[in-house]
Design an enzyme around this catalytic site. Structure first.
Site, PDB file in Angstrom:
ATOM      1  N   ASP A   1      17.790 -20.617  10.432  1.00  0.00           N
ATOM      2  CA  ASP A   1      16.939 -19.470  10.125  1.00  0.00           C
ATOM      3  C   ASP A   1      16.205 -19.758   8.834  1.00  0.00           C
ATOM      4  O   ASP A   1      16.786 -20.298   7.899  1.00  0.00           O
ATOM      5  CB  ASP A   1      17.804 -18.213   9.938  1.00  0.00           C
ATOM      6  CG  ASP A   1      18.033 -17.521  11.259  1.00  0.00           C
ATOM      7  OD1 ASP A   1      17.123 -17.589  12.108  1.00  0.00           O
ATOM      8  OD2 ASP A   1      19.108 -16.928  11.434  1.00  0.00           O
TER       9      ASP A   1
ATOM     10  N   ASP B   1       7.884  -1.295  -9.579  1.00  0.00           N
ATOM     11  CA  ASP B   1       8.082  -1.822  -8.220  1.00  0.00           C
ATOM     12  C   ASP B   1       9.488  -2.409  -8.121  1.00  0.00           C
ATOM     13  O   ASP B   1       9.774  -3.463  -8.674  1.00  0.00           O
ATOM     14  CB  ASP B   1       7.008  -2.883  -7.955  1.00  0.00           C
ATOM     15  CG  ASP B   1       7.071  -3.388  -6.526  1.00  0.00           C
ATOM     16  OD1 ASP B   1       8.017  -3.005  -5.803  1.00  0.00           O
ATOM     17  OD2 ASP B   1       6.190  -4.175  -6.150  1.00  0.00           O
TER      18      ASP B   1
ATOM     19  N   GLU C   1       9.909  -8.455  -4.378  1.00  0.00           N
ATOM     20  CA  GLU C   1       8.607  -9.056  -4.674  1.00  0.00           C
ATOM     21  C   GLU C   1       8.115  -8.576  -6.027  1.00  0.00           C
ATOM     22  O   GLU C   1       7.637  -9.356  -6.848  1.00  0.00           O
ATOM     23  CB  GLU C   1       7.580  -8.687  -3.598  1.00  0.00           C
ATOM     24  CG  GLU C   1       7.809  -9.365  -2.261  1.00  0.00           C
ATOM     25  CD  GLU C   1       8.802  -8.627  -1.369  1.00  0.00           C
ATOM     26  OE1 GLU C   1       9.414  -7.638  -1.853  1.00  0.00           O
ATOM     27  OE2 GLU C   1       8.998  -9.042  -0.217  1.00  0.00           O
TER      28      GLU C   1
ATOM     29  N   ALA D   1       5.997   2.376   1.268  1.00  0.00           N
ATOM     30  CA  ALA D   1       5.433   1.823   2.495  1.00  0.00           C
ATOM     31  C   ALA D   1       4.131   2.534   2.849  1.00  0.00           C
ATOM     32  O   ALA D   1       3.282   1.970   3.533  1.00  0.00           O
ATOM     33  CB  ALA D   1       6.433   1.958   3.639  1.00  0.00           C
TER      34      ALA D   1
ATOM     35  N   THR E   1       1.788   3.974   0.553  1.00  0.00           N
ATOM     36  CA  THR E   1       0.655   3.579  -0.296  1.00  0.00           C
ATOM     37  C   THR E   1       0.456   2.081  -0.288  1.00  0.00           C
ATOM     38  O   THR E   1      -0.644   1.599  -0.461  1.00  0.00           O
ATOM     39  CB  THR E   1       0.895   4.005  -1.757  1.00  0.00           C
ATOM     40  OG1 THR E   1       2.084   3.346  -2.223  1.00  0.00           O
ATOM     41  CG2 THR E   1       1.088   5.518  -1.869  1.00  0.00           C
TER      42      THR E   1
ATOM     43  N   MET F   1       1.127   0.203  -2.538  1.00  0.00           N
ATOM     44  CA  MET F   1       0.654  -0.164  -3.873  1.00  0.00           C
ATOM     45  C   MET F   1       1.695   0.329  -4.867  1.00  0.00           C
ATOM     46  O   MET F   1       2.419   1.278  -4.608  1.00  0.00           O
ATOM     47  CB  MET F   1      -0.679   0.526  -4.191  1.00  0.00           C
ATOM     48  CG  MET F   1      -1.873  -0.072  -3.483  1.00  0.00           C
ATOM     49  SD  MET F   1      -3.382   0.393  -4.310  1.00  0.00           S
ATOM     50  CE  MET F   1      -3.379   2.162  -4.128  1.00  0.00           C
TER      51      MET F   1
END
Lengths: 686, 570
Positions: free
Chosen positions: A305, A342, A346, A377, A379, A381
């Site tokens: 994987d 955030d 990421e 999810a 926006t 942003m």
């Protein structure tokens, strides 16, 4: 507990005592019969012992002393072989004992029609529901059907960090003997008493010796065949010698037989197999059969994987690419600020990149008055409003809509080109913008290859194993990563059906396929694969479909498993070759000793210049015996294996064990003969 | 040893290697429906034969069916030959009025020719009528072909990717007769006649010698028997003296021609094998291993013969050992032919093996003991070598960390079991019968020479029987019932101990998937494997027979050079 699972050197010394006792216990003929080679040696030991007694009764002191010594060394040969096997078993049993400790007879809270009754764990049957609360031990194997909990699995895995087990996820399987640390879960029992994971594990370790793998069976046939041939050779030697003028004594004939019989490999074969299984266990991998371990050595293709095995779990920011007119530092700062809220991996990787490459650090707490926007999810942003400036970072189309609405420059063609270029390379672009300048630049997110994985894959390639990357990504992305990691093939946009189909196609071409899986949807592919490693954290379905379970749930370990599989086979082959090559020197010791009384000219074959016929025979027998304990460590450890092509490996091992096996006994027997001579163990003149 | 002698041996070997490819390509065309220049003649004939016999050429056989077909074919051959020998006195073409052949000898001879051994416990010119000699030729034509068919079926098992069929024995038989045996025998008969070998049906000629007495000079259909005999690696010569008789090998050139004829199919088969498994290097490595062992053995024999007898040297008679050798051939050619006779297993002799030096005789003996795999007769030589390859792959193959594979097929317990069986039976028969012979009255009665030489004679007889070689060391009363029966049984065991396991392996591997080669595959097309293969043949062969060889030729050798002899003879 953890220390006990990783049985290794600490236990070696304490195993010696019991193993010696066990070596004597194994002398029972009914037990010896399972190993025809060593059984022949035992019969020889009995016969020479009787021969020694005969000489004692006859009052022939010289012959008695010689035959007695031969008899003692023959018995030692058998005992050494038994000892090697007992050592290997002892290591396994220590592991089994450690596991048995985890199988405490805990009370279980059985749930029947909403009512909880306390019963013994042994009363639980498949399908029962039990409630397990924090601090309690899970009574048996099962699937979490309600709730989620942190579970301490150290009793089985040796890993102290707790793991999450939750209903309706890919990590819903729990193992009996592990402990719930937080929360409360309802578990549906999936195994009857005696069939649980722990039970099977213990049984496997304890019974490892009794199950022969296909290669072991084939080798055992060859060794038995060779032994049978040598029995006939020795039996026919006597009439030939009588015809030639003089009978050869029983003891010398038996000494010849034992020296010719492949006792080295015959004595150590089961130890090699058991030790291999133990080595896997030290890697925290439980093989459900020896056959599976051997198949791992034979594997031609490995399905890996992408996420979690080849690359670290998530995509990471690797580059800030500013648009014309913006300097990199400005972009990095804007990226950092917009990512502080955030919480996705990421987002955090952006903060990390800004810190590592631009030495920028900011804390949310140090910015009072700033208004943060987390990533959602909807926006797509994240951002921050600070000092009257709005900074945003997010998916290119989302940021574009934001900029167009704010009527700011959206970066135009240049930005669009940058975004497409990143996509083409298999990366994910994130656009950074603010409401004063418009688009500032792009963050390049991409998969990060696990350290060292490239090297391991190229090692596998050298060993002739094809690596195949499995990913849900599209072709373009998949191809980029595939090239970067160095896999031979990739399967993009993989679905369970596609995986299954791929395995079947490989197998129809004659390849053996290995794979790792965890989720329920992996079960069909796992069941189809020849070597299927299920993650211990995975679902019950996956665990049942696999033929190995990785207790650490580390998919990269498949590579270790393949290497261990190969190592076992190599060890067995090396010792077989060594054992047979040894015979040449032993012949040159014994043949002249046997026949010089008949034809003095045959002294020319005594190329080692051994002192006397008796010292020659005794030296050969001693060499034959002590080579076994000398090789026990090698049998338990396995010969060293580095992934190279079969041709290179063959050349190396043939030189080491073939040629070495031919030469070493000449030296060894000569040295022993010198010692025998110096100690006057036998009569030294013809 | 002389330089021309060594060069001659090397040159012969080089020519033998050179013809491997053309012969192999022809064999490939014959057995794989390729085109050959004989097709216009043979195709219609072949079709007609199938129509007459009711054979369906497209119907393939499983290994058991293939084996039963061979068995039935051999059984019929045996019975027919046995009957002809028993009633030859009453049949025509018997100008010398030779009597019926006795039951023991008929049994021994019928088995011998059926198994392609051609052990002759009789002298042809004083035992066999022209009809009997012709019937022997029929078996000399047919028995090598069963070996050839065997190896073709065996190779099919390895080269086919699926299915459990190995081809049709009757088709393989017919094609081998029509395309290979008949045309080559016909042409080489003519070549032999041109070189001076007689071909007639006339009574023996009486000649008055210079010394006075009358000599009966035997003749008959010699060339037509010698050609298939030598081409098919049969070895059952027309004359008792075999190739040592000037009518059978009229000159050194004729002997060399016959030798090339004999090696042609065996060396060609190695190329055929490589081509059939789609990797010609596989075949070249096998041939390379064979040729190296052959050359080594030949040079050892030549060295021993050229060195001569030390006891005669002491009497001032320097020079090579010429006892039992044709003066026309000398030590080099004799050494070459006598090593070839057990290497290629044709079993015909041009010198008396009994008179070779002990080491000179050890080489032909070892060639047979190692299973006649050093080139070997039609099919069976390659077959034995492939069995050794399987063993070598299994012994060392584990060392590369994979389940051993040969030609992409996994070698597992069944294959190992069969390969071990093919190794056990010959060992048991040679050592068992030898032990019995030297410790029983019946056996001892037939041994002319006491001491180690006598043991060599007995060992040689059983090795020759088991190896289906047919050459005799001599010095043994082979016509005694003890030997006609035990050697007869040895021939049977030797033949079928090879056939059954070989076909069983072929049947088993044909059903296995072929694993495509990769860098992880044990390489069997490299020189390293060639060395490993030689090591396996030599070590396994030597390990098993070392005690017997020590008491036979080795003991004699060391005693001889120490000036000790064992007497006997006469």
């Amino acid at each position: 507990m953890a220390a006990q699972i990783e049985v290794g050197r600490p236990h070696q010394a304490s195993l010696v005592g019991p193993s010696i006792r066990e070596a004597f216990r194994k002398l029972k003929p009914s037990w010896m019969l399972h190993n025809p080679v060593m059984f022949v040696v035992e019969v020889g030991s009995v016969l020479t012992t009787l021969d020694a007694i005969r000489y004692l009764v006859l009052g022939d002191g010289r012959s008695f002393a010689f035959v007695l010594q031969i008899a003692i060394w023959l018995w030692l040969t058998v005992l050494f072989a038994n000892f090697g096997e007992a050592m290997a078993e002892g290591r396994g049993q220590a592991q089994a004992a450690a596991l048995r400790g985890a199988r405490t007879d805990t009370p279980a809270n059985r749930l029947v029609d909403g009512q909880v009754t306390v019963v013994a764990a042994t009363e639980l049957r498949k399908g029962d529901l039990v409630v397990v609360a924090a601090g309690e031990v899970i009574p048996s194997d099962g699937t979490v059907v309600e709730g989620a909990a942190a579970v301490d699995e150290s009793a089985i895995t040796g890993e102290s960090a707790p793991v999450i087990r939750a209903s309706g996820t890919d990590v819903d399987a729990v193992t009996g003997g592990t402990r719930v640390i937080s929360d409360r879960i309802v578990v549906q029992i999936t195994a009857n008493p005696g069939e649980t994971f722990l039970d099977r594990m213990i049984a496997l370790i304890e019974n490892a010796v009794r199950r022969k793998t296909p290669n072991e069976i084939a080798l055992a046939i060859l060794l038995a065949g060779l032994t049978l041939i040598f029995v006939v050779v020795v039996l026919s030697t006597e009439p030939l010698a009588v015809y030639s003028g003089k009978s050869v004594s029983l003891t010398i004939l038996i000494a010849l037989l034992v020296c010719l019989a492949p006792t080295t490999i015959g004595g150590l074969m089961s130890a090699i197999g058991i030790a291999g299984m133990n080595r896997l266990l030290q890697h925290n991998v439980l093989a459900l059969s020896g056959r599976a371990i051997e198949a791992a050595g034979d594997v031609n293709s490995i399905l890996l994987d992408k996420t979690g095995t080849l690359t670290v779990g998530n995509r990471m920011a690797t580059e800030f690419l500013p648009v014309e007119g913006v300097d990199a530092q400005t972009l990095a700062e804007a990226a950092l600020l917009s990512s502080l809220a955030d919480e996705t991996p990421e987002g955090r990787s952006v903060v990390k990149l800004a810190g590592e490459h631009y030495h920028l650090t900011r804390e949310r707490d140090s910015m009072p008055g700033a208004e943060f926007q987390g990533f959602t999810a909807q926006t797509r942003m994240s951002g921050v409003d600070v000092d009257g400036r709005q900074i945003r970072k997010g998916a290119p189309d989302a940021v574009r809509v934001y900029l167009d609405t704010a009527q700011k420059p959206n970066g135009g063609r240049q930005l669009e080109d940058m975004v497409t270029a990143i996509g083409r390379q298999g990366g994910t672009p994130l656009v950074v913008a603010d409401d004063t300048h418009g688009a500032l630049g792009v963050i390049h997110l991409k998969d990060v290859v696990k350290p060292g994985i490239r090297q391991r894959l190229s090692d596998l390639k050298k060993a002739g194993i094809k690596t195949v990357m499995i990913t849900g990504d599209n072709r373009v992305t998949a191809e980029t990563i595939a090239r970067e990691v160095g896999v031979d093939e990739f399967l993009a946009e993989a679905t369970p059906e596609k995986k299954l189909e791929y395995i079947k196609r490989e197998q129809s071409e004659g390849y053996l396929v290995a794979m790792v899986g965890d989720g329920t949807n992996d079960a069909p592919a796992l069941a189809q694969a020849d070597v299927a490693v299920a993650m211990s954290s995975g679902t019950q379905a996956a665990r049942e479909a696999g033929n190995m379970v990785d207790l650490d749930s580390n998919p990269t370990k498949l590579l270790d498993i393949v290497e261990i599989g190969k190592q076992i086979l190599i060890t067995r082959g090396a010792m077989t070759t060594f054992s047979i090559a040894n015979d040449v020197a032993k012949y040159f010791a014994i043949i002249p000793a046997m026949f010089v009384p008949i034809f003095p000219g045959l002294e020319a074959l005594n190329i080692m210049h051994l002192t006397s016929p008796e010292s020659a025979v005794l030296s050969a027998v001693i060499f034959n015996a002590i080579i076994i304990p000398l090789l026990i460590p090698l049998a338990l450890r396995g010969v060293s294996y580095k992934p190279v092509s079969a041709a290179t490996l063959l050349a190396k091992n043939l030189l080491l064990y073939g040629l070495g096996g031919l030469a070493l006994p000449f030296v060894g027997i000569k040295l022993i003969d010198l010692a025998v001579t110096a100690l006057h163990l036998v009569v030294l003149h013809g | 040893m002389t330089i021309p002698g060594i060069l001659g041996i090397l040159l012969f070997t080089a020519v033998a290697v050179a013809i491997a490819k053309p012969v192999g390509l022809y064999l490939y065309a014959v057995f794989n429906d390729g085109r050959t220049w004989l097709d216009p003649v043979m195709r219609p004939l072949e079709k007609r034969i199938y129509r007459w016999t009711g054979v369906n050429p497209s119907q393939e056989m499983r290994w058991t069916q293939y084996f039963l077909a061979i068995l039935a074919f051999n059984l019929v051959g045996f019975v027919v030959l046995y009957i002809f020998l028993r009633i030859q006195a009453g049949l025509p073409f018997n100008p010398q009025h030779l009597k019926d052949v006795g039951p023991h000898l008929s049994f021994n001879t019928a088995i011998s020719f059926m198994t392609n051994t051609n052990w002759q416990a009789y002298g042809g010119e004083f035992t066999m009528s022209y009809v009997s000699q012709t019937m022997l030729v029929v078996q000399q034509v047919l028995s090598p072909i069963t070996g050839l068919a065997m190896v073709v079926a065996f190779i099919r098992g390895f080269s086919r990717k699926s299915g459990s069929n190995l081809g049709n024995f009757w088709v393989d038989l017919v094609r081998a007769v029509l395309w290979i045996m008949l045309p080559v025998s016909l042409i080489s008969t003519l070549v032999l006649v041109a070189m001076g070998t007689p071909q007639n049906w006339l009574p023996y000629v009486s000649a008055h010698t210079l010394q006075g007495p009358t000599q009966s000079i035997a003749q008959g259909p010699v060339a037509s028997m010698t050609a298939p005999m030598q081409f098919g690696d049969n070895g059952g010569g027309y004359f008792n003296m075999n190739a040592g008789q000037p009518y059978e090998a009229a000159s050194a050139a004729s002997l060399l021609f016959q030798s090339l004829l004999g090696v042609s199919i065996p060396v060609g088969l190695t190329y055929y094998f490589g081509k059939a498994v789609k990797d010609t290097r596989q075949g070249w490595i096998i041939l390379g291993a064979m040729v190296l062992m052959f050359l080594g053995g030949t040079l050892v024999t030549y060295h021993a013969e050229a060195a001569g007898n030390p006891l005669l040297h002491r009497l001032g008679l320097k020079g090579p050992n010429m006892e039992g050798k044709e003066v026309r051939f000398g030590p080099a050619l004799s050494s070459l032919f006598e090593t070839l006779t057990t290497a290629v297993s044709w079993g015909s002799t041009a010198a008396a093996n009994d008179s070779l030096m002990p080491i000179g005789g050890l080489v032909p003996l070892f060639n047979m003991m190692s299973g006649e795999v050093i080139i070997g007769a039609w099919g069976v030589g390659l077959l034995g070598m492939l069995a050794f390859a399987i063993l070598a792959v299994f012994l060392a193959g584990l060392m590369v960390g994979r389940t051993p594979e040969y030609l992409g097929k996994k070698i597992q317990s069944f294959e190992v079991k069969m390969a071990v069986l093919a190794m056990i039976v010959p060992t048991f028969v040679i050592l068992g019968f030898t032990a019995w012979a030297v410790s029983s009255k019946g056996g001892q009665a037939g041994i002319y020479n006491p001491g180690p030489h006598g043991l060599s004679e007995v060992l040689y007889a059983y090795s020759s029987g088991v190896g289906n070689n047919g050459s005799a060391f001599g010095g043994l009363s082979a016509a005694l019932p003890f030997y006609t029966w035990t050697v007869g049984l040895a021939m049977l065991f030797g033949r079928f101990a090879m056939y059954i396991p070989a076909l069983a392996i072929a049947g088993s591997v044909s059903q296995k998937k072929t694993v495509p080669p990769s860098a992880g595959t044990f390489p069997t097309n490299t020189w390293l494997f060639g060395v490993l293969l030689i090591g396996t043949v030599v070590i396994v062969g030597a390990l098993v027979f070392f005690p017997a060889l020590a008491l036979g030729p080795l003991a004699e050798h060391f005693a001889l050079w120490a000036g000790h002899v064992f007497g006997g003879g006469s």
